[in-house]
Design an enzyme around this catalytic site. Structure first.
Site, PDB file in Angstrom:
ATOM      1  N   ASN A  82       0.823  -1.208   0.000  1.00 15.92           N
ATOM      2  CA  ASN A  82       0.000   0.000   0.000  1.00 15.92           C
ATOM      3  C   ASN A  82       0.863   1.267   0.000  1.00 15.92           C
ATOM      4  O   ASN A  82       2.005   1.243   0.445  1.00 15.92           O
ATOM      5  CB  ASN A  82      -0.901   0.036   1.239  1.00 15.92           C
ATOM      6  CG  ASN A  82      -1.917  -1.081   1.245  1.00 15.92           C
ATOM      7  OD1 ASN A  82      -2.427  -1.450   0.203  1.00 15.92           O
ATOM      8  ND2 ASN A  82      -2.211  -1.611   2.425  1.00 15.92           N
ATOM      9  N   HIS A  83       0.276   2.344  -0.466  1.00 11.59           N
ATOM     10  CA  HIS A  83       0.864   3.667  -0.295  1.00 11.59           C
ATOM     11  C   HIS A  83      -0.153   4.476   0.499  1.00 11.59           C
ATOM     12  O   HIS A  83      -1.349   4.436   0.202  1.00 11.59           O
ATOM     13  CB  HIS A  83       1.138   4.332  -1.643  1.00 11.59           C
ATOM     14  CG  HIS A  83       2.264   3.705  -2.399  1.00 11.59           C
ATOM     15  ND1 HIS A  83       3.212   4.438  -3.078  1.00 11.59           N
ATOM     16  CD2 HIS A  83       2.602   2.405  -2.589  1.00 11.59           C
ATOM     17  CE1 HIS A  83       4.085   3.621  -3.647  1.00 11.59           C
ATOM     18  NE2 HIS A  83       3.732   2.369  -3.369  1.00 11.59           N
ATOM     19  N   THR A  84       0.310   5.197   1.500  1.00  7.48           N
ATOM     20  CA  THR A  84      -0.621   5.889   2.384  1.00  7.48           C
ATOM     21  C   THR A  84      -1.520   6.867   1.628  1.00  7.48           C
ATOM     22  O   THR A  84      -1.068   7.560   0.705  1.00  7.48           O
ATOM     23  CB  THR A  84       0.129   6.626   3.502  1.00  7.48           C
ATOM     24  OG1 THR A  84      -0.834   7.243   4.373  1.00  7.48           O
ATOM     25  CG2 THR A  84       1.072   7.687   2.953  1.00  7.48           C
ATOM     26  N   LEU A  85      -2.778   6.902   2.028  1.00  6.65           N
ATOM     27  CA  LEU A  85      -3.730   7.835   1.433  1.00  6.65           C
ATOM     28  C   LEU A  85      -3.992   9.024   2.344  1.00  6.65           C
ATOM     29  O   LEU A  85      -4.766   9.921   2.000  1.00  6.65           O
ATOM     30  CB  LEU A  85      -5.057   7.105   1.136  1.00  6.65           C
ATOM     31  CG  LEU A  85      -4.960   5.938   0.159  1.00  6.65           C
ATOM     32  CD1 LEU A  85      -6.336   5.333  -0.091  1.00  6.65           C
ATOM     33  CD2 LEU A  85      -4.320   6.353  -1.154  1.00  6.65           C
ATOM     34  N   THR A  90       1.186  10.190  -2.599  1.00 12.36           N
ATOM     35  CA  THR A  90       1.285   8.750  -2.399  1.00 12.36           C
ATOM     36  C   THR A  90       2.724   8.256  -2.483  1.00 12.36           C
ATOM     37  O   THR A  90       2.989   7.064  -2.283  1.00 12.36           O
ATOM     38  CB  THR A  90       0.445   7.988  -3.450  1.00 12.36           C
ATOM     39  OG1 THR A  90       0.924   8.321  -4.760  1.00 12.36           O
ATOM     40  CG2 THR A  90      -1.027   8.324  -3.321  1.00 12.36           C
TER      41      THR A  90
END
Length: 210
Positions: A82-85, A90
């Protein structure tokens, strides 16, 4: 009877393994008799090829129950993918702490942590299905081929598609409740062996009277 500690349960078949017996990672836990088949890669390389982005720094777990059937190419995609939202960008700046002079202890800030992947017992995961971080799949569920599972799946439910959605329940509510109460997968091996015919034929009356 094949013992659950063997790697290859079928004579002459090197594509099908009892998965528990090839796992070395402390973050992957697999129940007895759960099988994995791979006709593309060596199935013993499951940890490397099928469990993705499970970095030790994140301490997330893959938990798979007993008597599951996992088809070739099924993938378990963990939180570090994941990449932080919650950021305006991102881009995973915390991963490159040296470049940007950031605190290396904050690497996990680069992604959103959604938790473990938990697979129940007697679950069938179809060809090249993808299970995302934070998902729990209930006992007896079926995941269709190439489905992308983004949300929890209820016990004895069939799902498919991208993102995976419910297709139907496998049985009526009473039968599902009885099976969840019975938990035949926790019976002693001898008891399961003696009642395989009833399990396969769906003879709930016989199973409940054991």
């Amino acid at each position: 009877m094949v013992h659950s500690k063997t790697i290859y349960p079928r004579t002459g078949d090197k594509q099908t393994i009892y998965l528990k017996n090839v796992i070395s990672s402390p973050y992957i836990k697999v129940g007895d008799y759960t099988m994995y088949n791979d006709f593309v890669h060596d199935p013993k390389d499951f940890e490397q090829n099928n469990v993705l982005y499970q970095y030790p720094i994140n301490h997330d777990n893959l938990i798979i129950g007993k008597f599951c059937s996992i088809a070739c190419g099924a993938k378990f995609l963990f939180n570090s993918a994941n990449h932080t939202l919650s950021s305006l960008s991102t881009y995973p700046f915390p991963l490159f702490f040296e470049e940007w002079h950031l605190n290396k202890n904050n690497v996990t800030d680069a992604w959103d942590n959604k938790g473990d992947i938990v697979i129940g017992n007697d679950v069938w995961i179809g060809y090249e299905a993808i299970i995302l971080a934070g998902v729990t799949i209930g006992d007896g569920a079926i995941i269709g081929a190439r489905a992308v599972v983004t949300k929890d799946v209820a016990p004895y439910t069939i799902v498919g598609g991208i993102p995976a959605k419910m297709i139907k329940k496998r049985f009526d509510d009473k039968t599902i409740a009885d099976l969840l109460n019975m938990k035949w997968w926790n019976w002693p091996t001898e008891k399961i062996a003696q009642n395989i015919e009833a399990i396969q034929s769906g003879n709930m009356d016989q199973l409940k009277n054991i």
